[in-house]
Write a protein that holds these residues in place. Sequence first.
Motif, PDB file in Angstrom:
ATOM      1  N   MET A  83       0.857  -1.191   0.000  1.00  0.00           N
ATOM      2  CA  MET A  83       0.000   0.000   0.000  1.00  0.00           C
ATOM      3  C   MET A  83       0.891   1.239   0.000  1.00  0.00           C
ATOM      4  O   MET A  83       1.641   1.468   0.955  1.00  0.00           O
ATOM      5  N   ASN A  84       0.824   1.999  -1.078  1.00  0.00           N
ATOM      6  CA  ASN A  84       1.619   3.215  -1.218  1.00  0.00           C
ATOM      7  C   ASN A  84       0.707   4.432  -1.240  1.00  0.00           C
ATOM      8  O   ASN A  84      -0.495   4.317  -1.485  1.00  0.00           O
ATOM      9  N   THR A  85       1.306   5.576  -1.018  1.00  0.00           N
ATOM     10  CA  THR A  85       0.575   6.852  -1.034  1.00  0.00           C
ATOM     11  C   THR A  85      -0.695   6.740  -0.188  1.00  0.00           C
ATOM     12  O   THR A  85      -1.801   7.095  -0.614  1.00  0.00           O
ATOM     13  N   LEU A  86      -0.528   6.258   1.018  1.00  0.00           N
ATOM     14  CA  LEU A  86      -1.682   6.065   1.899  1.00  0.00           C
ATOM     15  C   LEU A  86      -2.296   7.411   2.283  1.00  0.00           C
ATOM     16  O   LEU A  86      -1.594   8.419   2.453  1.00  0.00           O
ATOM     17  N   GLN A  87      -3.607   7.383   2.419  1.00  0.00           N
ATOM     18  CA  GLN A  87      -4.376   8.567   2.780  1.00  0.00           C
ATOM     19  C   GLN A  87      -5.209   8.278   4.025  1.00  0.00           C
ATOM     20  O   GLN A  87      -5.489   7.107   4.327  1.00  0.00           O
ATOM     21  N   PRO A  88      -5.629   9.310   4.745  1.00  0.00           N
ATOM     22  CA  PRO A  88      -6.439   9.076   5.948  1.00  0.00           C
ATOM     23  C   PRO A  88      -7.675   8.224   5.686  1.00  0.00           C
ATOM     24  O   PRO A  88      -8.078   7.440   6.564  1.00  0.00           O
TER      25      PRO A  88
END
Length: 118
Positions: A83-88
């Motif tokens: 999982m890359n560029t994770l966001q809230p």
Amino acid sequence: QVQLVESGGGLVQAGGSLRLSCAASGRTFSRLSISWFRQAPGKGRELVAGVRGSDLSTYYADSVKGRFTISGDNAKNTVYLQMNTLQPEDTAVYYCAAGGYIGASAYWGQGTQVAVSS
């Protein structure tokens, strides 16, 4: 009977990365499809990604396409979710599930928490 054990969750800042693992036992991965679901607080369970063990074909929800990658290791009977560029909004308990096709959930893991801070 298939047993699934997840690992790799944690707390990360927005834009960061995590890799989840789902180790299967009781049946070889090549004869299963394994999927990752997630459930955020107050929401239903959502299918995020899946991989078919026989040919390693994959599926991604639109919300994670281009950011998450699912892969399988037949030798280790393990599926990974990078999982890359994770966001809230990715904050959730992530579960792996196994069955006869992507999205099937005859067997569940115990879940692993992913929290993304802004």
